[in-house]
Write a protein that holds these residues in place. Structure first.
Motif, mmCIF file in Angstrom:
data_model
loop_
_atom_site.group_PDB
_atom_site.id
_atom_site.type_symbol
_atom_site.label_atom_id
_atom_site.label_comp_id
_atom_site.label_asym_id
_atom_site.label_seq_id
_atom_site.Cartn_x
_atom_site.Cartn_y
_atom_site.Cartn_z
ATOM 1 N N SER A 1 2.993 -4.401 -4.899
ATOM 2 C CA SER A 1 2.024 -3.311 -5.038
ATOM 3 C C SER A 1 1.322 -3.370 -6.389
ATOM 4 C CB SER A 1 2.734 -1.959 -4.909
ATOM 5 O OG SER A 1 1.890 -0.903 -5.301
ATOM 6 N N HIS B 1 0.833 -1.210 0.000
ATOM 7 C CA HIS B 1 0.000 0.000 0.000
ATOM 8 C C HIS B 1 0.865 1.257 0.000
ATOM 9 C CE1 HIS B 1 -2.558 -3.217 1.690
ATOM 10 N NE2 HIS B 1 -3.543 -2.585 1.077
ATOM 11 N N GLU C 1 2.349 5.024 -1.038
ATOM 12 C CA GLU C 1 1.742 6.312 -1.356
ATOM 13 C C GLU C 1 2.818 7.285 -1.814
ATOM 14 O OE1 GLU C 1 -2.072 6.948 1.415
ATOM 15 O OE2 GLU C 1 -0.240 6.566 2.561
ATOM 16 N N VAL D 1 -0.948 -0.707 -6.676
ATOM 17 C CA VAL D 1 -1.559 0.603 -6.438
ATOM 18 C C VAL D 1 -1.250 1.564 -7.576
ATOM 19 C CG1 VAL D 1 -1.433 2.650 -4.933
ATOM 20 C CG2 VAL D 1 -1.516 0.353 -3.935
#
Length: 421
Positions: free
Chosen positions: A97, A29, A31, A99
């Motif tokens: 990931s 996760h 960012e 994402v």
């Protein structure tokens, strides 16, 4: 006989199984810079469960700090960075990931794949585990411990943003600032040096202008693609012909963009440039050479407008304090033995960590922690091809969880205990 720091640390043998799962969560996760909201919230929730730290959140964006006051003594700040990179992960890990995020900081809001390709997820996890370990060891030390989680390292603005947002009015001014980074080294190993450990880095965008037109009528245009190509070639001579060979200097053109289709000559081109230095005078020499070359090539091409130089980020050099390094090196040498290198080679990689120290003239120390599977590393060393092992910022960068995490946790704890006992 007084216990050694290594013995004190071993007296609390923290089970890292839960932290290995936490690391996988952070890895899956990621960012981007300035968007570390959920990462910050996860860190805050974990620290809150320890019931030991006074928390301060949303400093300079999503930055946060935890304070553990444990009587009179020195104050030590341990720092970890949180942000990830706009890279599509290719490791094939079960916790890889998938994402995507809008890259507002450097991508004009374009949706991009995101990956922890620099190991900041490991940094966060190691510091959380160190925070718990040191909380359990309060009987063995005195002073104030600060654990700081910094946003926006990859763009070079996070440390300064925290300082500008009143960091040192919210938390005690530390006597020492310490930090670490996982690197393409044998997992379980740790290395540092006094003096300059990491180079300074500057990045800029250079816009040069032409006169657009039809690809079939080049004589009616000023072609910015050709102009930019000449600049790119000429820039390669700065380090090779203008910088002392005994000095450190690197100039890299990381991006070149001109036009949108094949048969149209554009009216401008953009060059993305990065350069690394150690000495301030060398930095100034490179900046001067870049401007001289770009302006001269624009004149030679008949560019209708002067070029525009737009700085995009700047990282200071990471300079380790000699006295602090000598004390930490003694602690590391006793604990890590032959896995510790007190004279690790200086690197051209850059960090904004030192901003947290230089803004108030606080002595600091930064060190590297190996992240490559020992079996893989030893095999590559034996075959003489360690360059083929994926390193930081690669889509294939995958720190082996252990012994990387154990070494990172131990190093942070030993660094703090060196000045708190």
């Amino acid at each position: 006989m007084a216990q050694s720091l290594s013995d004190i640390l071993k007296s609390v043998s923290l089970d890292l199984a839960s932290y290995e799962e936490l690391y996988k969560h952070f890895h899956a996760h990621p960012e981007l810079s300035q968007q570390e909201k959920h990462t910050s919230e996860k860190i805050t929730a974990h620290l809150s469960q320890l019931n030991a730290y006074e928390l301060h959140t949303n400093i300079g964006g999503y930055g946060l700090a935890g304070i553990l006051r444990n009587g009179d003594g020195k104050s030590v700040l341990l720092r970890a960075d949180m942000d990830a990179l706009p890279v599509k992960e290719l490791t094939g890990l079960p916790y890889a990931s998938s994402v995507t995020m809008r890259d507002d900081a450097n991508g004009g809001g374009v949706e991009k794949p995101v990956m922890h390709a620099c190991g900041h997820d490991m940094h966060v996890t190691c510091l959380l585990a160190a925070a718990e370990t040191l909380a359990r060891l309060q009987h063995a030390w005195k002073g104030t411990l600060i654990v700081l989680f910094q946003p926006d390292e990859e763009r070079g603005g996070g440390a300064q943003a925290m300082v500008d947002d009143g960091l040192y009015s919210k938390i005690p001014l530390p006597d020492y600032v310490l930090g670490q980074h996982v690197m393409r080294m044998r997992a379980g190993s740790v290395g540092t040096r006094f003096g300059t450990l990491m180079a300074a880095a500057d990045s800029m965008k250079i816009t040069v202008y032409g006169r657009g037109g039809h690809g079939s009528l080049p004589h009616q245009t000023v072609d910015p693609a050709l102009l930019a190509a000449h600049i790119v070639v000429r820039l390669q001579s700065i380090v090779s012909r203008e910088i002392d060979p005994t000095d450190l200097g690197v100039v890299t053109v990381g991006s070149l963009q001109a036009g949108q289709t094949e048969n149209i000559i554009a009216d401008r081109a953009e060059i993305g440039l990065d350069f690394r230095t150690v000495k301030l005078e060398t930095r100034e020499k490179i900046i001067s050479a870049i401007k001289r070359i770009v302006e001269a090539e624009c004149a030679a091409s008949g560019s209708p407008k002067p070029p525009v130089f737009t700085p995009t980020r700047r990282f200071p050099p990471t300079d380790n304090n000699e006295q602090v390094v000598s004390q930490i090196a003694a602690s590391f040498a006793k604990h890590f033995g032959h896995e510790f290198d007190g004279n690790t080679p200086r690197t051209n990689v850059s960090e904004d960590f030192s901003t947290l120290a230089t803004c108030r003239n606080i002595p600091c120390c930064f060190w590297f922690v190996g992240a490559i599977d020992p079996v893989l590393w030893d095999k590559a060393v034996g075959e003489g091809n360690t360059e083929e092992i994926a390193g930081n910022h690669s889509a294939l960068f995958a720190p082996v969880i252990q012994p990387t995490m154990r070494a990172g946790v131990d190093a942070l704890c030993l660094g703090a205990l060196t000045f708190l006992t």
